[in-house]
Design an enzyme around this catalytic site. Structure first.
Site, short mmCIF file in Angstrom:
data_model
loop_
_atom_site.label_atom_id
_atom_site.label_comp_id
_atom_site.label_asym_id
_atom_site.label_seq_id
_atom_site.Cartn_x
_atom_site.Cartn_y
_atom_site.Cartn_z
N VAL A 23 0.84 -1.20 0.00
CA VAL A 23 0.00 0.00 0.00
C VAL A 23 0.87 1.25 0.00
O VAL A 23 0.61 2.22 -0.72
CB VAL A 23 -0.96 0.00 1.21
CG1 VAL A 23 -1.74 1.31 1.28
CG2 VAL A 23 -1.91 -1.18 1.13
N PRO A 43 10.77 0.61 9.17
CA PRO A 43 11.84 -0.31 9.55
C PRO A 43 12.05 -1.42 8.52
O PRO A 43 13.14 -2.00 8.44
CB PRO A 43 11.37 -0.89 10.88
CG PRO A 43 9.88 -0.71 10.88
CD PRO A 43 9.62 0.53 10.09
N GLU A 44 11.02 -1.73 7.74
CA GLU A 44 11.13 -2.79 6.74
C GLU A 44 10.53 -2.31 5.43
O GLU A 44 9.56 -1.55 5.41
CB GLU A 44 10.40 -4.05 7.21
CG GLU A 44 10.96 -4.66 8.49
CD GLU A 44 10.17 -5.88 8.92
OE1 GLU A 44 9.12 -6.15 8.30
OE2 GLU A 44 10.59 -6.55 9.88
N PRO A 228 -41.80 14.69 -15.02
CA PRO A 228 -42.90 14.75 -14.05
C PRO A 228 -42.51 15.13 -12.63
O PRO A 228 -43.39 15.29 -11.79
CB PRO A 228 -43.45 13.33 -14.08
CG PRO A 228 -42.28 12.48 -14.44
CD PRO A 228 -41.45 13.30 -15.38
N ASP A 251 -41.36 27.20 -14.79
CA ASP A 251 -42.71 27.18 -14.24
C ASP A 251 -42.66 26.99 -12.73
O ASP A 251 -41.65 26.56 -12.16
CB ASP A 251 -43.53 26.05 -14.87
CG ASP A 251 -43.99 26.39 -16.28
OD1 ASP A 251 -43.89 27.56 -16.66
OD2 ASP A 251 -44.45 25.47 -16.98
N LYS A 273 -47.57 30.06 -13.02
CA LYS A 273 -48.93 30.56 -12.86
C LYS A 273 -49.56 29.89 -11.64
O LYS A 273 -49.46 28.68 -11.46
CB LYS A 273 -49.78 30.25 -14.10
CG LYS A 273 -49.23 30.83 -15.40
CD LYS A 273 -50.16 30.51 -16.55
CE LYS A 273 -49.58 30.96 -17.87
NZ LYS A 273 -48.44 30.14 -18.29
N GLY A 305 -43.11 18.17 -17.13
CA GLY A 305 -43.62 17.25 -18.15
C GLY A 305 -43.01 17.49 -19.50
O GLY A 305 -41.80 17.60 -19.66
N ASP A 306 -43.87 17.58 -20.51
CA ASP A 306 -43.45 17.81 -21.89
C ASP A 306 -43.96 19.18 -22.33
O ASP A 306 -45.12 19.53 -22.06
CB ASP A 306 -44.03 16.72 -22.80
CG ASP A 306 -43.60 16.89 -24.25
OD1 ASP A 306 -42.61 16.25 -24.64
OD2 ASP A 306 -44.24 17.68 -24.98
N ILE A 309 -47.30 19.19 -24.41
CA ILE A 309 -48.51 18.53 -23.91
C ILE A 309 -49.05 19.37 -22.76
O ILE A 309 -48.52 19.31 -21.63
CB ILE A 309 -48.23 17.08 -23.47
CG1 ILE A 309 -47.76 16.25 -24.66
CG2 ILE A 309 -49.49 16.45 -22.85
CD1 ILE A 309 -47.44 14.80 -24.32
N THR A 334 -43.98 13.13 -20.10
CA THR A 334 -45.20 13.79 -19.67
C THR A 334 -45.75 13.15 -18.39
O THR A 334 -45.48 11.98 -18.09
CB THR A 334 -46.25 13.75 -20.79
OG1 THR A 334 -47.34 14.61 -20.43
CG2 THR A 334 -46.77 12.34 -21.03
N MET A 386 -54.41 18.85 -14.58
CA MET A 386 -54.87 20.12 -14.01
C MET A 386 -56.38 20.16 -13.81
O MET A 386 -57.04 21.13 -14.15
CB MET A 386 -54.42 21.29 -14.91
CG MET A 386 -52.91 21.40 -15.05
SD MET A 386 -52.38 22.64 -16.26
CE MET A 386 -52.76 21.81 -17.80
#
Length: 480
Positions: A23, A43-44, A228, A251, A273, A305-306, A309, A334, A386
C-alpha cells in the site's frame, strides 16, 4: 459537506510517507507522479519500495517513526498497517498542524484521498467522505467509461489557445460559446481520434469566424420538458440545455431538485402561474422569451412534463417564430406516463384499454366543449391534467354520457417524487375522494379499468425513501 474538496500542488514539496509495504508503494507512486519529494520512514521495505528508493526525489529512513519526522513536511501519509503507528503519526501531525492521511483508518485522518479519474490535466476526484470507498471506486469506474481517453489532449489544446481566444473575443458570453463549440463539435472529435494538428487547424478557423461573424452571438430558446418531478427523469438533452443556458425561465411546479441541475450562474426567472391569479399571463411569457432571445441570450424555457402537452409550448414556439428567432424543442416525460408508471398503473393493457386520451380540466377551452360521448366510451384510459378543481364536473359529464359510476379512478398527487400520494376509488366517489384526502395540485387523474392496477409488491415506490436509496445504490453497482 463533511470535507472540503481541494487539489494540492505538490511539485517539489516535501511529503512524509510512513510504511514500507504494498500500500505504501502504491501511495508513493501517486505522490511522485504529482511531483513530490518523498521521505519514507519504515523499519522494513518490500521490493517495490526498495526500487523506488533508488529513484530521484525519494529518501528512505530505515527505522521506526519518530514525532520529529513530521518537521519540514507539507503533507503526511501513513500506510504502516499498524493501528498504534497510525495513531502516533496522526497525533504528531495534528500537533504540528500538518494534514495527515492514514490509509483505511478514517479516525486518524485529517484529510482523505479520493478515487480519481486521471485524464491529465483533467483530473476528477470522487469521495464518499470515507464512509464507502468501494462505492467511490464503483462511481469512478462508471465515469471512466464515459470519458474519452484523449480528454487530456483536448484540455491541452484549450490551454494552447486560451490566451489568444481571450485577446480576440472580448466578451465573456462570446468566449463561453466559442469554447462550447470547441468541446462539443468537430474539433473535439478530431482530437479524440488522435489528430491534434487538425484540431489546431479547426480551432483557428472557428476563432476567425467567431471574431468576424455574428453567428456566435445569436440567442436561442430551448423549449424544454423537465419531466414529471423526479430529477432522474430529466433527459440528457434537457440537462445539456439547462447547463448551457444563460437564463432559466421556469414554471412554478419545476422543483428545486430539478433546478439544482441547471448552470449555477444562470439567471433564473420564475413565470409560474398560480390558479386564480392573473400574474404571468401567457402573452407576458411569450414577450419575455422574445426579448431575451433577441438580446442574444440562450434561454432554457423549463416546463414540467413535456412542453408540447398542455405546456403551451406551441404558443411560445409561434411567438418566437413570428419574431424570426430560433428555438429548439426538447421533449420531456409527460406527467401521464411518468406518474402512472410510478404508481404501477399501465396506461394501456390489452385486456382493459386499447387507447389513451390526454385531456385538461383547465385552460381557455371549457370542458363543456369536449366530446363527452367519445370520452365516456369504455376500454380506454383517460388521463386528466390540471383538473383537481373540476372533479365534480368531470364526474357529472362522464356519468351523464354513460360512463358507469363504478369505473375505477386513481388520483396521483406529486407523482414520481418522494411526496407521491395515490388515492384510489370509483368515478362516483371522485369529488368525495378529493375532498376527504385534501388533494392538491400538481395531481393527475387516471380514469378507466387500468386504475384498478396497483404496484406489485416488488415495485420500489418513490414514497419509500429507504427503498429509493437502496435502489440507487444497487443501480450504481450494477451499472459499474
Amino acid at each position: 459537506m463533511d470535507y472540503f474538496p481541494v487539489f494540492l500542488k505538490l511539485n517539489n514539496k516535501s511529503v512524509l510517507l510512513v510504511g514500507g509495504g504494498q500500500v505504501a508503494a502504491r501511495k508513493a507512486r501517486m505522490l511522485l507522479d504529482a511531483g513530490a519529494r518523498l521521505t519514507i520512514v519504515t523499519p522494513e521495505t518490500n521490493a517495490a519500495v526498495d526500487a523506488l528508493g533508488k529513484t530521484r526525489n525519494v529518501t528512505i529512513k530505515r527505522r521506526r517513526f519518530r514525532s520529529s519526522d513530521i518537521d519540514g513536511h507539507w503533507l503526511v501519509v501513513s500506510a504502516s498497517n499498524s493501528p498504534n503507528v497510525e495513531r502516533d503519526v496522526a497525533l504528531a501531525a495534528e500537533n504540528a498542524r500538518v494534514f495527515c492521511n492514514a490509509v483505511d483508518d478514517i479516525a486518524n485522518c485529517s484529510y482523505i484521498t479520493p478515487a480519481i479519474v486521471d485524464r491529465s490535466p483533467v483530473v476528477i476526484a470522487i469521495s464518499s467522505g470515507g464512509t464507502a470507498p468501494v462505492l467511490a471506486r464503483r462511481i469512478r469506474t462508471m465515469i471512466e467509461t464515459q470519458l474519452p481517453a484523449a480528454l487530456g489532449d483536448l484540455a491541452q489544446l484549450a490551454a494552447r489557445w486560451r490566451v489568444k481566444v481571450a485577446g480576440t473575443l472580448t466578451s465573456f458570453s462570446s468566449r463561453l460559446r466559442f469554447w462550447e463549440q470547441v468541446f462539443d463539435g468537430r474539433i473535439a472529435e478530431a482530437v479524440y481520434s488522435g489528430n491534434s494538428e487538425l484540431g489546431d487547424e479547426l480551432i483557428a478557423g472557428l476563432l476567425d469566424e467567431s471574431a468576424f461573424g455574428s453567428e456566435s452571438e445569436r440567442g436561442v430558446a430551448w423549449l424544454t420538458g423537465a419531466g414529471p418531478g423526479d430529477p432522474d427523469l430529466v433527459t440528457l438533452k434537457a440537462l445539456r440545455a439547462m447547463q448551457s443556458a444563460d437564463v432559466i425561465v421556469h414554471d412554478r411546479l419545476v422543483s428545486d431538485r430539478v433546478l439544482a441541475l441547471a448552470r449555477r450562474d444562470a439567471e433564473r426567472i420564475s413565470v409560474g402561474k398560480t390558479p386564480g391569479c392573473s400574474k404571468n399571463s401567457q402573452a407576458e411569457i411569450n414577450a419575455l422569451l422574445v426579448k431575451l432571445v433577441a438580446e442574444g441570450k440562450r434561454v432554457c424555457r423549463l416546463k414540467g412534463g413535456d412542453p408540447f402537452i398542455f405546456g403551451r409550448g406551441g404558443e411560445e414556439a409561434e411567438a418566437l417564430s413570428e419574431a424570426g428567432l430560433p428555438y429548439i424543442v426538447i421533449p420531456g416525460i409527460t406527467a401521464a406516463a411518468g406518474c402512472a408508471a410510478s404508481a404501477g398503473i399501465p396506461l394501456t393493457h390489452r385486456d382493459a384499454s386499447q387507447s389513451v386520451v390526454l385531456l385538461t380540466g383547465h385552460g381557455k377551452d371549457s370542458i363543456d366543449k369536449l366530446d363527452w360521448d367519445s370520452l365516456a366510451r369504455d376500454r380506454q384510459t383517460l388521463a386528466v391534467y390540471m383538473g383537481v378543481s373540476r372533479f365534480p364536473e368531470l364526474m357529472q359529464k362522464l356519468t351523464g354520457h354513460g360512463r358507469p359510476l363504478d369505473t375505477p379512478v386513481a388520483i396521483i398527487e406529486r407523482g414520481t417524487t418522494p411526496q407521491e400520494r395515490i388515492v384510489r376509488g370509483t368515478l362516483g366517489q371522485l369529488p368525495m375522494l378529493a375532498k376527504a384526502h385534501a388533494i392538491e395540485s400538481p395531481a393527475i387523474l387516471i380514469i378507466g379499468e387500468v386504475a384498478r392496477t396497483e404496484a406489485r409488491s416488488n415495485q420500489i415506490s418513490n414514497r419509500d425513501s429507504r427503498a429509493e436509496r437502496a435502489y440507487a445504490e444497487k443501480s450504481a453497482i450494477q451499472r459499474a
